[in-house]
Structure formats: structure tokens, C-alpha cells
Scaffold this motif. Structure first.
Motif, mmCIF file in Angstrom:
data_model
loop_
_atom_site.group_PDB
_atom_site.id
_atom_site.type_symbol
_atom_site.label_atom_id
_atom_site.label_comp_id
_atom_site.label_asym_id
_atom_site.label_seq_id
_atom_site.Cartn_x
_atom_site.Cartn_y
_atom_site.Cartn_z
ATOM 1 N N ASN A 228 0.837 -1.210 0.000
ATOM 2 C CA ASN A 228 0.000 0.000 0.000
ATOM 3 C C ASN A 228 0.866 1.253 0.000
ATOM 4 O O ASN A 228 0.607 2.200 -0.740
ATOM 5 C CB ASN A 228 -0.915 0.022 1.225
ATOM 6 C CG ASN A 228 -2.174 -0.805 0.997
ATOM 7 O OD1 ASN A 228 -2.433 -1.250 -0.118
ATOM 8 N ND2 ASN A 228 -2.943 -1.021 2.060
ATOM 9 N N LYS B 171 2.265 1.684 -3.277
ATOM 10 C CA LYS B 171 1.199 1.977 -4.239
ATOM 11 C C LYS B 171 0.736 3.437 -4.161
ATOM 12 O O LYS B 171 0.490 4.078 -5.175
ATOM 13 C CB LYS B 171 0.027 1.030 -3.960
ATOM 14 C CG LYS B 171 -1.042 1.058 -5.018
ATOM 15 C CD LYS B 171 -1.899 -0.203 -4.996
ATOM 16 C CE LYS B 171 -2.661 -0.346 -3.701
ATOM 17 N NZ LYS B 171 -3.561 -1.500 -3.708
ATOM 18 N N PHE B 172 0.656 3.966 -2.924
ATOM 19 C CA PHE B 172 0.103 5.320 -2.759
ATOM 20 C C PHE B 172 1.186 6.388 -2.574
ATOM 21 O O PHE B 172 0.912 7.473 -2.089
ATOM 22 C CB PHE B 172 -0.893 5.343 -1.589
ATOM 23 C CG PHE B 172 -2.093 4.474 -1.833
ATOM 24 C CD1 PHE B 172 -3.075 4.872 -2.746
ATOM 25 C CD2 PHE B 172 -2.241 3.240 -1.198
ATOM 26 C CE1 PHE B 172 -4.176 4.059 -3.002
ATOM 27 C CE2 PHE B 172 -3.337 2.437 -1.443
ATOM 28 C CZ PHE B 172 -4.310 2.836 -2.353
ATOM 29 N N ILE C 185 0.308 10.017 -0.680
ATOM 30 C CA ILE C 185 -0.837 10.952 -0.826
ATOM 31 C C ILE C 185 -1.589 11.193 0.484
ATOM 32 O O ILE C 185 -2.324 12.161 0.628
ATOM 33 C CB ILE C 185 -1.828 10.466 -1.913
ATOM 34 C CG1 ILE C 185 -2.353 9.056 -1.558
ATOM 35 C CG2 ILE C 185 -1.199 10.460 -3.277
ATOM 36 C CD1 ILE C 185 -3.520 8.613 -2.427
ATOM 37 N N GLY C 186 -1.418 10.285 1.446
ATOM 38 C CA GLY C 186 -2.106 10.447 2.740
ATOM 39 C C GLY C 186 -3.574 10.063 2.657
ATOM 40 O O GLY C 186 -4.091 9.780 1.567
ATOM 41 N N ILE D 137 -11.411 2.762 6.263
ATOM 42 C CA ILE D 137 -10.535 2.052 5.313
ATOM 43 C C ILE D 137 -10.245 0.618 5.752
ATOM 44 O O ILE D 137 -9.818 -0.206 4.953
ATOM 45 C CB ILE D 137 -9.196 2.799 5.061
ATOM 46 C CG1 ILE D 137 -8.539 3.147 6.399
ATOM 47 C CG2 ILE D 137 -9.372 4.021 4.180
ATOM 48 C CD1 ILE D 137 -7.102 3.612 6.256
ATOM 49 N N GLN E 7 -12.464 1.858 0.084
ATOM 50 C CA GLN E 7 -11.267 2.571 -0.376
ATOM 51 C C GLN E 7 -11.545 4.064 -0.279
ATOM 52 O O GLN E 7 -12.700 4.486 -0.343
ATOM 53 C CB GLN E 7 -10.973 2.205 -1.838
ATOM 54 C CG GLN E 7 -10.612 0.724 -2.012
ATOM 55 C CD GLN E 7 -10.585 0.289 -3.457
ATOM 56 O OE1 GLN E 7 -11.480 0.656 -4.230
ATOM 57 N NE2 GLN E 7 -9.589 -0.518 -3.814
ATOM 58 N N VAL E 8 -10.467 4.868 -0.133
ATOM 59 C CA VAL E 8 -10.685 6.325 -0.069
ATOM 60 C C VAL E 8 -11.290 6.779 -1.395
ATOM 61 O O VAL E 8 -12.314 7.447 -1.416
ATOM 62 C CB VAL E 8 -9.352 7.058 0.204
ATOM 63 C CG1 VAL E 8 -9.564 8.581 0.139
ATOM 64 C CG2 VAL E 8 -8.782 6.660 1.552
ATOM 65 N N ASP E 9 -10.661 6.355 -2.469
ATOM 66 C CA ASP E 9 -11.206 6.661 -3.794
ATOM 67 C C ASP E 9 -11.732 5.360 -4.384
ATOM 68 O O ASP E 9 -10.970 4.550 -4.899
ATOM 69 C CB ASP E 9 -10.098 7.269 -4.683
ATOM 70 C CG ASP E 9 -10.601 7.562 -6.103
ATOM 71 O OD1 ASP E 9 -11.822 7.385 -6.335
ATOM 72 O OD2 ASP E 9 -9.782 7.942 -6.947
ATOM 73 N N ARG F 70 -9.863 5.528 -10.607
ATOM 74 C CA ARG F 70 -8.628 5.715 -9.831
ATOM 75 C C ARG F 70 -7.507 4.887 -10.463
ATOM 76 O O ARG F 70 -7.749 3.805 -11.012
ATOM 77 C CB ARG F 70 -8.841 5.362 -8.371
ATOM 78 C CG ARG F 70 -8.803 3.898 -8.019
ATOM 79 C CD ARG F 70 -8.854 3.749 -6.521
ATOM 80 N NE ARG F 70 -8.279 2.483 -6.106
ATOM 81 C CZ ARG F 70 -7.897 2.220 -4.889
ATOM 82 N NH1 ARG F 70 -8.013 3.138 -3.949
ATOM 83 N NH2 ARG F 70 -7.393 1.058 -4.582
ATOM 84 N N GLY G 124 -4.478 0.204 -8.388
ATOM 85 C CA GLY G 124 -5.321 -1.002 -8.380
ATOM 86 C C GLY G 124 -5.681 -1.361 -6.955
ATOM 87 O O GLY G 124 -5.416 -0.616 -6.025
ATOM 88 N N GLY H 247 -9.614 -3.371 -1.935
ATOM 89 C CA GLY H 247 -10.211 -2.838 -0.701
ATOM 90 C C GLY H 247 -10.325 -3.907 0.358
ATOM 91 O O GLY H 247 -11.041 -3.732 1.357
ATOM 92 N N LEU I 236 -6.493 -4.180 3.951
ATOM 93 C CA LEU I 236 -6.464 -3.691 5.343
ATOM 94 C C LEU I 236 -7.427 -4.472 6.236
ATOM 95 O O LEU I 236 -7.140 -4.726 7.403
ATOM 96 C CB LEU I 236 -6.795 -2.200 5.396
ATOM 97 C CG LEU I 236 -5.676 -1.248 4.943
ATOM 98 C CD1 LEU I 236 -6.124 0.199 5.033
ATOM 99 C CD2 LEU I 236 -4.407 -1.453 5.778
ATOM 100 N N SER J 12 1.441 8.612 5.290
ATOM 101 C CA SER J 12 0.679 7.838 6.273
ATOM 102 C C SER J 12 1.623 6.959 7.071
ATOM 103 O O SER J 12 2.693 6.584 6.588
ATOM 104 C CB SER J 12 -0.332 6.940 5.577
ATOM 105 O OG SER J 12 -1.010 7.666 4.581
#
Ligand code: ADP
Length: 528
Positions: free
Chosen positions: A416, A419-420, A446-447, A456, A462-464, A469, A472, A475, A478, A502
Motif C-alpha cells: 500500500n 502503491k500510494f 498521498i495520505g 478504510i 477505499q478512499v477513492d 482511480r 489497483g 479494498g 487492510l 501515512s
């Protein structure tokens, strides 16, 4: 009705009896004075008749001396003396009719006395006339014999004595009247002194009955009632109390009925709820079982697809051109993604159906860190991210736990983070506290916005969540990671700032020795 209430009122009865008592006592006092006065009057009158008798005897005495006198010189003072006494007698007789303040005597009013007094006056007048003639004070046609004087005198004395007896009788009569009246009034007064006492006794009895009823109500006896047949004020109080007690009783009955209905309803609902829960649990178990089976069934053909694709890409089954290779590589990438998805669903299904086992064997946290770094290094390099790994020296060389599950969590967090995060670094720090140890994964990505921090960890959140988005993901990562951490008696926390990065912290119990046999082999259940 109004009059009955008034007569029955405690206040009225008290005031009325006191008023009657006051009248009686006043009457007793006044009548006592009047009757005593009357008795004294008659006694004085009787006393006066006694004095009159004395005067009559003096006159008789002087008259005898007069008869015995031989010279005028002797007779003269005797006559003067007699005249004086006669005068006194006259004025005293007049006193009976006029009264005399100095003697304390009022005029005689009694008819019987007045009759006798009249007779005495008449007899005295004729005696006086005879006497005056005898003494030669008035001239007389015929010479008077002493016998006539004496007989007239005797009549006057008898009449005077008669008058005295009348007065004495009247005094005795007044005395008797006074005694009678006094005894009657005394009797009545005593009776009326008793009335307020009786009223008070009645009131006290009613109050004590009311108090008893109040106590009974207080101890829960709702049948308790006060008497309403008593003094107005207390019967009003009793009626109010009874109305209140009836109300309480009615409310109690209603409450009991309501309670019973409620209890029944709660019992019914609880039963229905238990049935529904059992059904839902059963459905959930069936769903998870189905998912687990399905995932397993899906993995077999997928593995075959991936195997054959790989063989074809490697050219084992014959040479393929560039176009076909690119297409096969896409088949392979999508198959891998599908396999990951199936694996995650399988994990979640196993967790939900409580069919996952947490092993406990020794492992080295430092070796794990190296392993995770190497597993993610390709992804890091692809995005040109810097990896920073650190292990707190306080962390023991060997810990006990399920290294595979811990790795699953750590790899998920690292994936994650990579990924982010577009640029910067990903840090992995292993630390320890008194009874726990932590795996902390921080990134400069991105936070996560504050409102998303709470959801989450939920499945498929998912946030988005939009299809546009670019990252990939399913969700599920976590949700699985947190469930696994909780199954190991740990947890995951997140701290994040949008645009800054994060930090995910996994906290696990610090197990430096092998747990007891029973605990290590048991199947752990997921915390709710
Ligand atoms: P996914 O397969 O979508 O990554 P996860 O359950 O692992 O599912 O994560 C859920 C969501 O949490 C992600 O879609 C993302 O929106 C957010 N998220 C997780 N880790 C990070 C991170 N390091 N930085 C920013 N967002 C994150």
C-alpha cells in the motif's frame, strides 16, 4: 349537607363547646351572686325583726316601770325613753319598705313578707295608739287598762316573730335555690368540659387510624384506606388519602399489566432475534464456506492458465511472435491479479468462517525485515522510492508467533505504502514496548483524509472507490490485515495527513518464549 359538614367539623365543635362552656360558667357565676345576694337580704331582714323584738321587750319593760312609778318625775324619763324606742321601731318598719344602703338592705319585694309586714304594721299602729293613750301622751275617751296594752303588745310580738320566720324561711329558700342551681350548673359545666375532651379523643383516634393507613401504604399494602366517617376535616383528609391510595393502586395494576405485556413482548422479540441471529450466522457461515470452496475451485483452473501461459511465453511449446507474447504477458498479469483477488477473498472467507489457524513458532524479526525488503524491492525500484529499515536494539533476536501471517500484514502495508507514494521514501521500523512489539510502515505518499481513517479497515472500502482511480486494489487488504492482527491479540492503528504521508502501526504481543501446547495449536477466533 352543608349543615352536617359544619356540625361535624372539628373547629365548629371545639368553638361551640367552648362557647357553651363559657356561657354556663358565666351563668353559674351570675346566678351565684344573685342568689347569695337574695339570701343575705333576707338574713339582714330577719336580723332586723330580731332587733324589733328586742325593742318591743324594752317597751314592755319600760311600760311595767311606768305602771310601777309613783311620781311624775319618775314617769317623765320613762315616757321619753319609750317614745324614743317607738320612734326607732317606726323608722325600722319603714326601712323594710324603703331599704337602707348603710345596712346593705334593699326594699322588701317578697309578697309573703309584704303581707305579714302589712299585718305587723297594722297591729303595731293599734298597739302604738293604745300605748300612747296609756302613757297619756294622747288623750283617750276611756281609761285604758294595762291588760289591754299587754295583750296588744303580745299580738305585735307574735306578728313580728311571724315576720322573722317568713324572712328566715325565704333565706333558707334562697339558700336551697342557690345550692340547686349551683349543682345543676356545675353538673352541666362538667359535662361540657368533657365535650372538648371527647372531640379531641375522637380526632386523635381518626388521626392515628389515618397514620396507620399511611404506614401500611408506605410498606406496600395498597389496600390500606382511611376512615371517612369522622370529623369533617379529618374525613376530607381521609377521602383525599383514599383517592390517592386508589390512584396508586390503579397505577400499580396498570404498571404490572404493562410490565407483563412488555415482558412477554421482550421474550417474543428476544426469541425472534435469537432465531434471526442464528439464521444470519448460519447464512454467513454458508456464504464463507461457499466462498472458500469457490476460491479454491477457481484457483485450480487459474493456476493451470498461469502455468500454460508461462510455458507459452517461455517458448517451450514453440516460438511465438512479439504480438502474441505481449498478449500472453497481459494474460499472465491479469491472471496474477485475479489470483491475488481470489487469495484475499479466500483469506477473508476463512477468517469469517473461523477456519484460520494461528501458528506459533520462533522467528527472527530482523530476518523478516530483510525478507520483506527484498520482496518489495522491485516495486520500490520501479517507483524509485527509498527504503529505510530500522530495528530497535531492544527487540529480541527471536520472537514466537505466526511469521507467515505477520509477513502477510507487513507486505500488505508495504505494498500500500509503495502503491500510494509517488516519490520519497517508505520506512519500516520495528520497535518494542514493555509487553508488545510494533511494525511501523511510514510513507511520504498521498495520505488519507481524516473522515476515511475510520472506514478504510472495512471490507471493500477505499478512499477513492471510483473506477477511474489509477491505483489497483480490492479494498480487502487492510480488512484482512486488521483481522489477522486481532487474531494474534494485536491491532493496527493509522495516522495520516493528506499530501504528507501515512503511518500504519501494527502492535503485537511480545512473546519471547514458546506458548503452552494447548494455546499454540488452538484455532483463534476473530475479534468482533
Ligand atoms: P486496496 O486493495 O484498495 O489497497 P486496502 O484495504 O489495502 O485495499 O486499502 C484500503 C484503502 O485505504 C485504499 O484503497 C486506500 O484508499 C487507502 N490506503 C491504504 N494504505 C494507504 C497508504 N499507505 N496511503 C494512502 N492511502 C492508503
Amino acid at each position: 349537607m352543608m349543615l352536617r359538614r359544619l356540625f361535624n367539623s372539628l373547629q365548629f365543635q371545639q368553638y361551640a363547646s367552648l362557647a357553651i362552656l363559657f356561657v354556663l360558667l358565666t351563668f353559674t357565676a351570675v346566678s351565684g351572686v344573685v342568689l347569695t345576694q337574695a339570701r343575705i337580704q333576707r338574713q339582714i331582714a330577719a336580723q332586723l325583726t330580731l332587733q324589733q323584738e328586742l325593742k318591743l321587750y324594752q317597751i314592755a319593760d319600760l311600760t311595767r316601770s311606768y305602771a310601777a312609778a309613783t311620781t311624775d318625775a319618775e314617769r317623765q324619763p320613762l315616757v321619753a325613753n319609750i317614745q324614743q324606742i317607738v320612734h326607732d321601731f317606726d323608722s325600722t318598719q319603714a326601712t323594710f319598705r324603703t331599704g337602707d344602703q348603710s345596712l346593705g338592705l334593699n326594699s322588701v319585694q317578697d309578697e309573703s313578707a309584704l303581707n305579714v309586714l302589712g299585718a305587723l304594721d297594722r297591729e303595731w299602729a293599734s298597739y302604738e295608739q293604745v300605748l300612747q293613750s296609756y302613757l297619756g301622751v294622747v288623750s283617750s275617751s276611756a281609761p285604758l287598762s294595762p291588760d289591754l296594752v299587754t295583750s296588744q303588745w303580745g299580738t305585735v310580738v307574735a306578728s313580728n316573730q311571724n315576720l322573722r320566720r317568713v324572712f328566715e324561711n325565704l333565706a333558707a329558700q334562697a339558700q336551697e335555690n342557690s345550692t340547686n342551681v349551683n349543682s345543676w350548673l356545675g353538673l352541666l359545666s362538667t359535662a361540657f368540659v368533657l365535650v372538648p375532651i371527647l372531640i379531641t379523643v375522637r380526632a386523635v383516634r381518626s388521626i392515628s387510624r389515618l397514620r396507620k393507613a399511611t404506614e401500611m401504604l408506605g410498606t406496600g399494602d395498597l389496600q390500606a384506606r382511611a376512615s371517612e366517617r369522622t370529623l369533617t376535616e379529618l374525613s376530607d383528609l381521609g377521602r383525599t388519602f383514599n383517592a390517592m391510595a386508589s390512584n396508586v393502586q390503579q397505577r400499580q395494576t396498570e404498571l404490572r399489566q404493562l410490565n407483563e405485556t412488555l415482558e412477554n413482548r421482550v421474550e417474543e422479540r428476544t426469541y425472534e432475534l435469537r432465531l434471526a441471529t442464528e439464521r444470519a450466522n448460519e447464512m454467513s457461515r454458508l456464504k464463507s464456506e461457499f466462498l472458500a470452496n469457490m476460491s479454491h475451485e477457481l484457483r485450480t483452473p487459474l493456476n493451470a492458465i498461469m502455468g500454460f501461459t508461462s510455458i507459452m511465453i517461455d517458448g517451450v511449446s514453440g516460438q511465438i511472435d512479439g504480438q502474441a507474447r505481449r498478449m500472453l504477458e497481459r494474460v499472465q498479469a491479469n491472471s496474477q491479479h485475479l489470483l491475488m483477488l481470489i487469495n484475499q477473498i479466500l483469506d477473508l472467507a476463512k477468517i469469517e468462517s473461523k477456519r484460520i489457524e494461528i501458528a506459533s513458532s520462533p522467528f527472527s524479526p530482523r530476518a523478516l525485515l530483510d525478507q520483506w525488503q527484498s520482496q518489495t524491492s522491485i516495486l520500490m525500484q520501479k517507483k524509485q522510492l527509498i527504503f529505510e529499515g530500522a530495528v530497535d536494539p531492544a527487540v529480541p533476536e527471536t520472537l514466537y508467533g505466526d511469521a507467515a501471517r505477520i509477513s502477510q500484514i507487513a507486505i500488505n502495508l508495504l505494498s500500500n505504502a509503495i502503491k500510494f507514494t509517488e516519490k520519497g521514501s517508505v520506512k519500516l521500523a520495528i520497535g518494542r514496548q514493555a509487553t508488545t512489539w510494533q511494525i511501523q510502515v511510514s510513507d511520504t505518499g498521498i495520505g488519507i483524509p481524516p473522515q476515511a481513517l475510520s472506514y478504510i479497515f472495512e471490507e471493500f472500502r477505499q478512499v477513492d472507490g471510483s473506477s477511474t482511480r489509477k491505483e489497483g486494489g480490492t479494498g480487502l487488504g487492510l480488512a484482512i490485515a486488521r483481522n489477522l492482527a486481532r487474531m494474534m491479540n494485536g491491532d493496527i492503528q493509522v495516522d495520516s495527513e493528506v499530501g504528507q504521508g501515512s503511518t500504519f502501526t501494527v502492535t503485537l504481543p511480545l512473546a519471547e518464549t514458546a506458548p503452552s501446547a494447548s494455546a499454540s495449536s488452538s484455532v483463534q477466533s476473530v475479534a468482533a
